[in-house]
Design a protein around this motif. Structure first.
Motif, short mmCIF file in Angstrom:
data_model
loop_
_atom_site.label_atom_id
_atom_site.label_comp_id
_atom_site.label_asym_id
_atom_site.label_seq_id
_atom_site.Cartn_x
_atom_site.Cartn_y
_atom_site.Cartn_z
N ILE A 75 52.57 -8.83 27.16
CA ILE A 75 53.95 -9.06 27.60
C ILE A 75 53.93 -9.97 28.83
O ILE A 75 53.21 -9.70 29.80
N LYS A 76 54.73 -11.02 28.79
CA LYS A 76 54.88 -11.92 29.93
C LYS A 76 56.10 -11.47 30.74
O LYS A 76 57.24 -11.64 30.32
N VAL A 77 55.81 -10.85 31.88
CA VAL A 77 56.88 -10.26 32.69
C VAL A 77 57.87 -11.31 33.16
O VAL A 77 59.08 -11.04 33.24
N GLU A 78 57.40 -12.53 33.46
CA GLU A 78 58.31 -13.57 33.95
C GLU A 78 59.35 -13.95 32.89
O GLU A 78 60.46 -14.38 33.22
N PHE A 79 59.00 -13.79 31.61
CA PHE A 79 59.97 -14.03 30.54
C PHE A 79 60.75 -12.76 30.19
O PHE A 79 61.89 -12.84 29.73
N LEU A 80 60.12 -11.61 30.42
CA LEU A 80 60.75 -10.34 30.05
C LEU A 80 62.01 -10.06 30.86
O LEU A 80 63.02 -9.60 30.32
N VAL A 81 61.97 -10.34 32.17
CA VAL A 81 63.11 -10.03 33.04
C VAL A 81 64.39 -10.72 32.59
O VAL A 81 65.43 -10.06 32.40
N PRO A 82 64.39 -12.04 32.38
CA PRO A 82 65.65 -12.66 31.88
C PRO A 82 66.01 -12.23 30.47
O PRO A 82 67.19 -12.15 30.12
N GLN A 83 65.00 -11.93 29.64
CA GLN A 83 65.30 -11.51 28.28
C GLN A 83 65.97 -10.14 28.24
O GLN A 83 66.76 -9.85 27.34
N LEU A 84 65.64 -9.29 29.21
CA LEU A 84 66.31 -7.99 29.29
C LEU A 84 67.80 -8.16 29.60
O LEU A 84 68.63 -7.38 29.11
N GLU A 85 68.13 -9.17 30.41
CA GLU A 85 69.54 -9.44 30.68
C GLU A 85 70.25 -9.94 29.42
O GLU A 85 71.40 -9.56 29.14
N ILE A 86 69.56 -10.80 28.67
CA ILE A 86 70.13 -11.27 27.40
C ILE A 86 70.29 -10.12 26.43
O ILE A 86 71.30 -9.99 25.72
N PHE A 87 69.29 -9.24 26.40
CA PHE A 87 69.32 -8.07 25.53
C PHE A 87 70.50 -7.16 25.88
O PHE A 87 71.18 -6.62 24.99
N LYS A 88 70.77 -7.01 27.17
CA LYS A 88 71.89 -6.18 27.60
C LYS A 88 73.23 -6.76 27.13
O LYS A 88 74.13 -6.02 26.73
N VAL A 89 73.34 -8.08 27.16
CA VAL A 89 74.57 -8.72 26.69
C VAL A 89 74.73 -8.54 25.19
O VAL A 89 75.83 -8.28 24.69
N LEU A 90 73.63 -8.66 24.44
CA LEU A 90 73.68 -8.49 22.99
C LEU A 90 74.09 -7.07 22.60
O LEU A 90 74.71 -6.85 21.56
N MET A 91 73.72 -6.09 23.44
CA MET A 91 73.96 -4.68 23.12
C MET A 91 75.14 -4.10 23.91
O MET A 91 75.26 -2.88 24.02
N LYS A 92 76.00 -4.94 24.47
CA LYS A 92 77.03 -4.44 25.38
C LYS A 92 78.03 -3.52 24.69
O LYS A 92 78.65 -2.68 25.34
N ASN A 93 78.22 -3.64 23.42
CA ASN A 93 79.19 -2.79 22.71
C ASN A 93 78.54 -1.59 22.01
O ASN A 93 79.18 -0.92 21.21
N LYS A 94 77.27 -1.36 22.33
CA LYS A 94 76.55 -0.26 21.68
C LYS A 94 76.06 0.75 22.71
O LYS A 94 75.62 0.37 23.79
N ASN A 95 76.14 2.02 22.34
CA ASN A 95 75.67 3.10 23.21
C ASN A 95 74.33 3.60 22.68
O ASN A 95 74.27 4.41 21.76
N LEU A 96 73.24 3.10 23.25
CA LEU A 96 71.90 3.41 22.79
C LEU A 96 71.26 4.44 23.71
O LEU A 96 71.22 4.25 24.92
N GLU A 97 70.76 5.53 23.12
CA GLU A 97 70.22 6.63 23.91
C GLU A 97 68.74 6.89 23.67
O GLU A 97 68.13 7.67 24.39
N CYS A 98 68.15 6.28 22.66
CA CYS A 98 66.73 6.52 22.36
C CYS A 98 66.13 5.28 21.71
O CYS A 98 66.86 4.36 21.32
N PHE A 99 64.81 5.30 21.57
CA PHE A 99 64.13 4.12 21.03
C PHE A 99 64.50 3.86 19.58
O PHE A 99 64.60 2.71 19.16
N ALA A 100 64.72 4.91 18.80
CA ALA A 100 65.09 4.73 17.39
C ALA A 100 66.38 3.93 17.27
O ALA A 100 66.51 3.04 16.42
N GLU A 101 67.34 4.21 18.14
CA GLU A 101 68.60 3.48 18.12
C GLU A 101 68.40 2.05 18.61
O GLU A 101 69.02 1.11 18.09
N VAL A 102 67.53 1.88 19.62
CA VAL A 102 67.23 0.52 20.11
C VAL A 102 66.58 -0.30 19.01
O VAL A 102 66.91 -1.47 18.81
N LEU A 103 65.66 0.30 18.28
CA LEU A 103 64.96 -0.41 17.21
C LEU A 103 65.93 -0.87 16.13
O LEU A 103 65.85 -2.01 15.66
N ASP A 104 66.83 0.01 15.72
CA ASP A 104 67.83 -0.36 14.71
C ASP A 104 68.72 -1.50 15.22
O ASP A 104 69.09 -2.41 14.46
#
Length: 298
Positions: free
Chosen positions: A164-193
């Motif tokens: 994992i490249k941390v320098e790329f991971l940090v901005p990608q987590l922000e992008i990931f948060k925007v993609l999932m903004k309308n979803k309530n994810l509580e566990c890894f199984a839900e994140v994976l789906d």
């Protein structure tokens, strides 16, 4: 059942397994996250530790004695005969402990059983693989909730520098948060789906997040000797097959795991293919038919 020791142990086991059984059923739910599982195990441990006191023991012991009175075929509680231990087991000059009453003996058993089950639960959730699983899962879930992830990022940087490249991971987590903004994810199984449902063109934007998901899929949450003893690998690679090559082991594992597809294979075709691979085999075996193998293909 005629022994009071057995009767006491039976009730003690039922008391303990009421709590551990509830924990086991809770942990097996598909929506259970590793963090929630760890929290539930701690809650169960706190309850079990709360039973380790004089009042709980006396209530438990008196209840068993009352039940025992109605059963005529169970012996009375009694302490074992005092015996002097062999000299080779003696340590120091003090006298070995021996219960003066049956109540003291069963109190010791009661406390030991609770201590053992608490220790076993703690050991189950204190394994390196589980800690790694919990850290990676916490990284994804905390980032979605805009919580502090500095500890998790430091863990990733230390243990997964080549994956994992941390320098790329940090901005990608922000992008990931925007993609999932309308979803309530509580566990890894839900994140994976949710990751699977992301548009194909958007997945390169969260490539490091996808890498974390892949690591979580191949990383075992826990390991236990009981699971290893019942594993496919243990059944295939026995002590008499210790020199088996990795290639042969992989082939046997595939055949063992995919049993239905293996059963559907035509053995006559397999035999003929095997014989045709070598001129010497052709001369020795020729061509096989179903009658040669006493085999009726489906």
């Amino acid at each position: 059942m005629k022994s009071f020791d057995f009767y006491f142990g039976l009730h003690l086991g039922m008391t303990i397994f009421r709590y551990t059984g509830n924990l086991s059923a809770t942990l097996q739910k598909a929506s259970m996250s590793s963090i929630s599982g760890q929290r539930n195990s701690k809650l169960t441990n706190d309850v079990l530790k709360g039973l380790r006191n004089e009042k709980c023991f006396m209530d438990f012991f008196q209840t068993i004695l009352k039940k025992e009175e109605s059963l005529t075929d169970i012996s009375e509680p009694r302490i074992p005969r005092k015996r002097k231990p062999p000299v080779r087991y003696e340590v120091g000059e003090g006298e070995p402990w021996h219960p003066e009453t049956s109540e003291e003996m069963y109190r010791k058993i009661f406390y030991e059983a609770l201590d053992l089950i608490v220790s076993a639960i703690n050991e189950r959730f204190d394994q390196p693989s589980f800690k790694a699983f919990a850290k990676l899962e916490a990284l994804l879930l905390k980032s979605l909730k805009s919580e502090d992830i500095s500890i998790e990022l430091a863990f990733v940087k230390e243990f997964y520098p080549q994956d994992i490249k941390v320098e790329f991971l940090v901005p990608q987590l922000e992008i990931f948060k925007v993609l999932m903004k309308n979803k309530n994810l509580e566990c890894f199984a839900e994140v994976l789906d949710a990751v699977k449902s992301v548009d194909h063109n958007s997945k390169p934007m969260i490539s490091e997040v996808i890498t974390i998901c892949k690591l979580l899929l191949v990383n075992p949450a826990t390991s236990a000797s009981g699971e290893r003893s019942l594993s496919t690998a243990r059944r295939i690679k026995t002590w008499l097959r210790a020199t088996m090559s990795q290639k042969r082991f992989n082939h046997l594992a595939i055949l063992n795991i995919h049993k239905k597809r293996t059963d559907d294979i035509d053995l006559v075709d397999v035999s003929n293919i095997f014989a045709s691979k070598n001129d010497n085999r052709k001369r020795n075996f020729g061509t096989f038919t179903g009658q040669d193998l006493c085999y009726n293909p489906k």
